[in-house]
Every structure is written in C-alpha cells, then in structure tokens.
Design a protein around this motif. Sequence first.
Motif, PDB file in Angstrom:
ATOM      1  N   GLY A 253      42.896  12.796  44.572  1.00  0.00           N
ATOM      2  CA  GLY A 253      43.027  14.196  44.623  1.00  0.00           C
ATOM      3  C   GLY A 253      41.685  14.985  44.679  1.00  0.00           C
ATOM      4  N   LEU A 254      41.532  16.271  45.121  1.00  0.00           N
ATOM      5  CA  LEU A 254      40.488  16.856  45.081  1.00  0.00           C
ATOM      6  C   LEU A 254      40.078  17.790  44.145  1.00  0.00           C
ATOM      7  CD1 LEU A 254      41.309  18.222  48.870  1.00  0.00           C
ATOM      8  CD2 LEU A 254      39.295  16.888  48.444  1.00  0.00           C
ATOM      9  N   LYS A 255      38.770  18.064  43.820  1.00  0.00           N
ATOM     10  CA  LYS A 255      38.224  18.743  42.845  1.00  0.00           C
ATOM     11  C   LYS A 255      37.524  20.144  43.492  1.00  0.00           C
ATOM     12  CE  LYS A 255      35.084  19.742  39.262  1.00  0.00           C
ATOM     13  NZ  LYS A 255      34.041  19.148  38.311  1.00  0.00           N
ATOM     14  N   ILE A 256      38.313  21.275  43.230  1.00  0.00           N
ATOM     15  CA  ILE A 256      37.801  22.708  43.901  1.00  0.00           C
ATOM     16  C   ILE A 256      37.062  23.565  42.914  1.00  0.00           C
ATOM     17  CG2 ILE A 256      38.564  24.797  45.274  1.00  0.00           C
ATOM     18  CD1 ILE A 256      39.623  22.515  46.943  1.00  0.00           C
ATOM     19  N   VAL A 257      36.037  24.033  42.866  1.00  0.00           N
ATOM     20  CA  VAL A 257      35.373  24.737  42.238  1.00  0.00           C
ATOM     21  C   VAL A 257      35.320  26.357  42.968  1.00  0.00           C
ATOM     22  CG1 VAL A 257      33.463  25.593  41.063  1.00  0.00           C
ATOM     23  CG2 VAL A 257      33.999  23.314  41.063  1.00  0.00           C
ATOM     24  N   THR A 258      35.823  27.550  42.263  1.00  0.00           N
ATOM     25  CA  THR A 258      35.852  28.821  42.775  1.00  0.00           C
ATOM     26  C   THR A 258      34.969  29.746  41.880  1.00  0.00           C
ATOM     27  OG1 THR A 258      37.957  28.573  43.806  1.00  0.00           O
ATOM     28  CG2 THR A 258      37.511  30.739  43.318  1.00  0.00           C
ATOM     29  N   ILE A 259      34.028  30.172  42.358  1.00  0.00           N
ATOM     30  CA  ILE A 259      32.832  30.957  41.655  1.00  0.00           C
ATOM     31  C   ILE A 259      33.362  32.365  41.961  1.00  0.00           C
ATOM     32  CG2 ILE A 259      30.390  31.481  41.284  1.00  0.00           C
ATOM     33  CD1 ILE A 259      29.945  28.472  42.090  1.00  0.00           C
ATOM     34  N   GLY A 260      33.484  33.220  40.795  1.00  0.00           N
ATOM     35  CA  GLY A 260      34.174  34.463  40.713  1.00  0.00           C
ATOM     36  C   GLY A 260      35.472  34.307  40.470  1.00  0.00           C
ATOM     37  N   GLY A 261      35.819  33.639  39.797  1.00  0.00           N
ATOM     38  CA  GLY A 261      37.507  33.186  39.672  1.00  0.00           C
ATOM     39  C   GLY A 261      38.169  34.178  39.176  1.00  0.00           C
ATOM     40  N   GLY A 262      37.344  35.066  38.191  1.00  0.00           N
ATOM     41  CA  GLY A 262      38.180  36.231  37.826  1.00  0.00           C
ATOM     42  C   GLY A 262      38.644  37.342  38.419  1.00  0.00           C
ATOM     43  N   SER A 263      38.475  37.061  39.873  1.00  0.00           N
ATOM     44  CA  SER A 263      38.936  37.988  40.897  1.00  0.00           C
ATOM     45  C   SER A 263      40.252  38.436  41.002  1.00  0.00           C
ATOM     46  CB  SER A 263      38.180  37.485  42.187  1.00  0.00           C
ATOM     47  OG  SER A 263      38.942  38.193  43.262  1.00  0.00           O
ATOM     48  N   SER A 264      40.737  39.244  41.327  1.00  0.00           N
ATOM     49  CA  SER A 264      42.031  39.602  41.434  1.00  0.00           C
ATOM     50  C   SER A 264      42.697  38.803  42.770  1.00  0.00           C
ATOM     51  CB  SER A 264      42.312  41.185  41.532  1.00  0.00           C
ATOM     52  OG  SER A 264      41.715  41.822  42.580  1.00  0.00           O
ATOM     53  N   TYR A 265      41.891  38.496  43.502  1.00  0.00           N
ATOM     54  CA  TYR A 265      42.078  37.788  44.688  1.00  0.00           C
ATOM     55  C   TYR A 265      42.741  36.434  44.410  1.00  0.00           C
ATOM     56  CZ  TYR A 265      40.511  41.062  47.960  1.00  0.00           C
ATOM     57  OH  TYR A 265      40.244  42.479  49.076  1.00  0.00           O
ATOM     58  N   THR A 266      42.184  35.773  43.241  1.00  0.00           N
ATOM     59  CA  THR A 266      42.444  34.193  42.934  1.00  0.00           C
ATOM     60  C   THR A 266      43.930  33.815  42.934  1.00  0.00           C
ATOM     61  OG1 THR A 266      40.514  34.231  41.756  1.00  0.00           O
ATOM     62  CG2 THR A 266      42.179  32.669  41.137  1.00  0.00           C
TER      63      THR A 266
ATOM     64  N   VAL B 297      28.091  40.260  42.544  1.00  0.00           N
ATOM     65  CA  VAL B 297      26.945  40.701  41.712  1.00  0.00           C
ATOM     66  C   VAL B 297      27.189  42.123  41.331  1.00  0.00           C
ATOM     67  CG1 VAL B 297      24.577  40.692  41.174  1.00  0.00           C
ATOM     68  CG2 VAL B 297      25.648  38.841  42.987  1.00  0.00           C
ATOM     69  N   GLY B 298      27.003  42.429  40.032  1.00  0.00           N
ATOM     70  CA  GLY B 298      27.082  44.107  39.582  1.00  0.00           C
ATOM     71  C   GLY B 298      28.461  44.763  39.498  1.00  0.00           C
ATOM     72  N   LEU B 299      29.293  43.797  39.746  1.00  0.00           N
ATOM     73  CA  LEU B 299      30.988  44.348  39.812  1.00  0.00           C
ATOM     74  C   LEU B 299      30.921  45.664  40.404  1.00  0.00           C
ATOM     75  CD1 LEU B 299      31.244  43.626  35.849  1.00  0.00           C
ATOM     76  CD2 LEU B 299      31.458  42.046  37.631  1.00  0.00           C
ATOM     77  N   LEU B 300      32.432  45.921  40.282  1.00  0.00           N
ATOM     78  CA  LEU B 300      32.711  47.055  40.909  1.00  0.00           C
ATOM     79  C   LEU B 300      31.711  48.258  40.839  1.00  0.00           C
ATOM     80  CD1 LEU B 300      36.489  47.147  41.089  1.00  0.00           C
ATOM     81  CD2 LEU B 300      35.038  47.091  43.242  1.00  0.00           C
ATOM     82  N   ASP B 301      31.141  48.467  39.760  1.00  0.00           N
ATOM     83  CA  ASP B 301      30.391  49.385  39.720  1.00  0.00           C
ATOM     84  C   ASP B 301      29.111  49.670  40.702  1.00  0.00           C
ATOM     85  OD1 ASP B 301      31.840  50.948  37.715  1.00  0.00           O
ATOM     86  OD2 ASP B 301      30.736  49.832  35.798  1.00  0.00           O
ATOM     87  N   ALA B 302      28.527  48.552  40.922  1.00  0.00           N
ATOM     88  CA  ALA B 302      27.783  48.450  41.906  1.00  0.00           C
ATOM     89  C   ALA B 302      28.127  48.713  43.466  1.00  0.00           C
ATOM     90  CB  ALA B 302      26.843  46.967  41.877  1.00  0.00           C
ATOM     91  N   ARG B 303      29.325  48.473  43.481  1.00  0.00           N
ATOM     92  CA  ARG B 303      29.882  48.648  44.810  1.00  0.00           C
ATOM     93  C   ARG B 303      30.337  50.169  44.821  1.00  0.00           C
ATOM     94  NH1 ARG B 303      35.849  46.502  47.423  1.00  0.00           N
ATOM     95  NH2 ARG B 303      35.736  48.257  49.340  1.00  0.00           N
TER      96      ARG B 303
ATOM     97  N   ALA C  38      23.651  42.587  49.866  1.00  0.00           N
ATOM     98  CA  ALA C  38      22.870  41.557  50.322  1.00  0.00           C
ATOM     99  C   ALA C  38      21.720  41.131  49.387  1.00  0.00           C
ATOM    100  CB  ALA C  38      22.809  41.488  52.007  1.00  0.00           C
ATOM    101  N   LEU C  39      20.959  42.419  49.176  1.00  0.00           N
ATOM    102  CA  LEU C  39      19.736  42.191  48.384  1.00  0.00           C
ATOM    103  C   LEU C  39      20.154  41.695  46.722  1.00  0.00           C
ATOM    104  CD1 LEU C  39      17.335  45.285  49.041  1.00  0.00           C
ATOM    105  CD2 LEU C  39      17.689  43.046  50.159  1.00  0.00           C
ATOM    106  N   ARG C  40      21.239  42.014  46.290  1.00  0.00           N
ATOM    107  CA  ARG C  40      21.841  41.787  45.142  1.00  0.00           C
ATOM    108  C   ARG C  40      22.240  40.200  44.996  1.00  0.00           C
ATOM    109  NH1 ARG C  40      24.460  46.550  44.762  1.00  0.00           N
ATOM    110  NH2 ARG C  40      26.538  45.529  45.476  1.00  0.00           N
ATOM    111  N   THR C  41      23.005  39.861  46.110  1.00  0.00           N
ATOM    112  CA  THR C  41      23.950  38.772  46.065  1.00  0.00           C
ATOM    113  C   THR C  41      23.114  37.579  46.629  1.00  0.00           C
ATOM    114  OG1 THR C  41      25.745  40.183  46.759  1.00  0.00           O
ATOM    115  CG2 THR C  41      25.928  37.856  47.153  1.00  0.00           C
TER     116      THR C  41
ATOM    117  N   ASN D  58      19.655  49.793  41.293  1.00  0.00           N
ATOM    118  CA  ASN D  58      20.034  48.519  41.220  1.00  0.00           C
ATOM    119  C   ASN D  58      19.031  47.387  40.431  1.00  0.00           C
ATOM    120  OD1 ASN D  58      22.809  47.617  43.086  1.00  0.00           O
ATOM    121  ND2 ASN D  58      21.597  49.377  43.866  1.00  0.00           N
ATOM    122  N   LYS D  59      18.038  48.174  39.914  1.00  0.00           N
ATOM    123  CA  LYS D  59      16.815  47.473  39.390  1.00  0.00           C
ATOM    124  C   LYS D  59      17.473  46.124  38.617  1.00  0.00           C
ATOM    125  CE  LYS D  59      15.113  50.667  36.034  1.00  0.00           C
ATOM    126  NZ  LYS D  59      16.323  51.528  35.924  1.00  0.00           N
TER     127      LYS D  59
END
Length: 433
Positions: free
Chosen positions: A1-14, A87-93, A119-122, A426-427
């Motif tokens: 079987g496969l091992k998958i890692v999802t970074i940003g796993g707390g996303s509502s898209y998960t 990066v910076g969560l929705l407040d940065a967006r 892009a600069l943050r990520t 964004n500092k």
Amino acid sequence: GLKIVTIGGGSSYTPEIVEGFIKRYDELPVRELWLVDIPEGKDKLDTVAGLARRMVREAGVPIGIHTTLDRREALPDADFVTTQLRVGLLDARIRDERIPLSHGYIGQETNGAGGFLKALRTIPVILDIDRDMAELCPQAWLINFTNPSGMVTEAVARYGKNKKVIGLCNVPIGMEMAIAKLLEIDQSRLRIDFAGLNHMVFGLHVYADGVDVTRKVIERIASGELGEVVKNIINIKWIPEFITGLDIIPCPYHRYYFKKDEMLATELEEFTKGETRAELVKQLENQLFELYKDPELKTKPPQLEKRGGAYYSDAACRLISSIYNDKHDIQPVDTVNRGAISGIASDSIVEVSSVITKSGPKPLTMGELPVQANGLVQQIKSFERVTIDAAVSGDYSTALLALTINPLIASDTAAKLLLDEMLEANKDYLPQF
Ligand code: NAD
Ligand code: G6P
Ligand code: MN
Ligand code: MN
C-alpha cells in the motif's frame, strides 16, 4: 500500500482528497494518509481528521488517517507528498487582495500583486519542504497545489533538490467538465490539448471521440454557451467576435487580462462592501468547519463545491493513480517544459497536456503558441521567473522589476508603492527580505 503525506492537511478541501482516495481504492491502495499542519492550524486539522476517519470507516476502506504538527515525523518513506498550505493563513490572502485594490489595482490571490506576494511568502517554505523530502523521502513525488502553483512548482524545479515535482490546478479539469457538458458527452470521451501557464492556460484543440471539434466549441463559447468553470471567478460573458478572433479557448483567469476594466470594477465594488473573495471564503470556511464537526457527517458535504478549488482532488488522484499504475494516459499538469512549448525556457514550468507514466509526465510537443497567445504568455513567464528569483534572493530590485513587468501593474511607481506596503504588511513571513 501507499503512503501519502498532505501538507496543509487542515484545509477545508481535505475531505475532497479523502473522497478521491476512497473512490479509487481498488486501483490506488492508500495504506496511510498523513495530514500535516502547523500549531495555528491544529483545531482545523483535528476537525478535518475526525471527518476523514468517519469517511473511511463509512466507506469500509482500510486507509489509516494520521495527523502531526511536525512534517519531519510524517515524511519518512512517503510515496507521494501533496502540498495545499497557505503561508500566513487567510488573513494574508485578505491583505493580498485588499492592498492592491486600495490603490486601484486588481487584488487577486494568484494574479498581479497578490499572486506576487503569495509567491514571496510561499517559495521559502516549499524549498524547506523540498530539503526535508530530499533527506527523508528522496523517492517521493511532490504534487504541488499551493498557489501560485506554477511559480511555486518552478521554484522547486529550478532551485530545489527534488526533481520529482509536478504542479496541479483544477482549472483544466474544470474546463474539461464545462466543455463536456456543453457538448453533452461524457468527460472521458473528450480530449483537450492544453498549453500555456498556470492560470494562463489555453485549450488549443478539442477532440470528441478523437474527432476535432475545436471549431464547433469555439463558436459555442463565442455565443456565450459555456457554463461556469470555477466558482471564484465571475463568469462575465466574452464579446463573441473576440472569441472568434482568438480562435483558441481561454481559461477563466484570462478575464483579468482581456477584461481587465470590468474585473477591476467588480472587485472594487466587493472591496468597498468588505466582500472580497478572501473575506467570503473566510465565512464559507467557518460554515464548512461547523458542518465538519458534526459527528453524524460521514461524507464530503456538497457545500464544499462553493470553493473555487472544487474537483482538485480528481486532478490529484488521477495523476497519482496514473504514475502508480504507469497508465500512459494524457493529463494536463504543470511540468518542466523541456521544449514542449517553443520560446519558453526548457527549465521553466508550463501547464501542458502530458503523457503520465511511472517516471512522471512527458509533455506533448506543442510547438510555438499561436501568435495571439504567445505575447501575453511570454510576458507572464518573464514575470514568473523574475518573481521566483526575487523570492529566492530577497533582492529588492529584482522584486521591484518583477512587479513592474507584470501587465496588471505596468508602472515602476505603482510597483514601488505596492511593494513597500506589502513587504511591510508581510514582514513576519518574508525571512529572505
Ligand atoms: P487554508 O487557509 O485552509 O490553508 C490550508 C492549511 O495550511 C491550513 O490549515 C494552515 O494552517 C496550513 N498551513 C499554513 N502554513 C503551513 C505550513 N508552513 N506547513 C503546513 N501547513 C501550513 O487554505 P486553502 O484555502 O485550503 O488553500 C490551500 C492552498 O491551496 C492555497 O495555497 C491555495 O491557493 C491552494 N489551492 C490551489 C488550488 C489549485 O488549483 N492549484 C485549488 C485550491 C486551493
Ligand atoms: C480555483 C483555482 C485555485 C484557486 C481557487 C480559489 O480557481 O484553480 O488555484 O486557489 O480556485 O478558490 P477560493 O474558493 O479559495 O476562492
Ligand atoms: Mn488553480
Ligand atoms: Mn487548429
């Protein structure tokens, strides 16, 4: 079987990607899914993981759901790592959208000044992930969704250690769905030759059961018949003669360039009401997490389709399955150009239909883009390359150059005004500057 890692796993898209793995379990046996987040995302991560566990139990598939706030705990022996972090969560967006609009420029999270700052943050974060992967799972594929997906993927391809990197977006799959619906055929019978860049992709030809139907599709798009492709971009109708003249199929994001004034006017209206897309997404996300907390919920709720990234998991799961099963089918992905599109550097990332094999995507040769697409694509690619170089070096002049050559800014004075305000705002997230 496969091992998958999802970074940003707390996303509502998960829940979407979990549903994708459940649906394909027979051809893609995922043994472990690791959801990784950061301390600020712990509550979201726990809620999403709870729903994911109920989903796999309800479906009766033996996928183990694991969570961690330390990605180095998750990465060892991974087969695929998917990235969907913000990066910076929705407040940065919210700031990415509101700062440009406050000065009369388009405020969008992947185009213009907003996409530039994202892009600069990520890019520093994705390059850290790349270093960890090189150490802990050098055999794994990195499948990047994190926006701006084309630039974030190119940063890894050009500056990272891991060469097994592929970017993805749900726009091409959304175009396939909308055009299949227009033609009233099943999506599996349709093939579109995609070429361009992420959020700057064109459909060059469309085939139904192998028959070229490009002309017919363009005529029907010209007459305003194409439905919505993604939820986050208003479906303002194109001028029919423009589409006939263009003679290839634009993506929804082309409205920022070919309908710049109308898009800006719409966004300014939303800005004054405090209803930018980021602000609406914040409300939508709160509603989704209220649903996810319900212990009776055991499947992906339909409300998730209000997010612009709906169906991203179909793109992810079909790609992962084709690599795993060495399918040699054709899918649009963000991959290293290697000459597929003439006139774009061979080490740049392009969004292009590719044959998917166990050794990765092999882009189809597209030749030179049609003249009506080539100029804008070249200009955006220049902007992308210079932005990536600025994100890696932290050099102010390079950053100012990138923003000035972006056609949505197109002024050194405006670029400096926006850059200075956005760097300051964004500092906390820009260690390189
Ligand atoms: P989100 O705000 O829910 O963020 C997802 C998670 O990332 C959060 O739980 C957050 O805590 C976490 N996070 C932030 N920094 C992190 C880090 N350094 N390491 C690990 N986790 C971290 O965002 P979302 O709306 O779910 O979108 C996620 C990302 O995916 C964004 O970059 C978005 O632009 C992108 N996206 C891309 C597509 C596409 O077509 N390519 C579609 C949808 C979303
Ligand atoms: C899709 C894009 C993604 C984008 C998302 C925004 O159009 O392909 O790259 O991030 O939608 O959706 P949202 O619901 O967050 O505004
Ligand atoms: Mn996208
Ligand atoms: Mn043709």
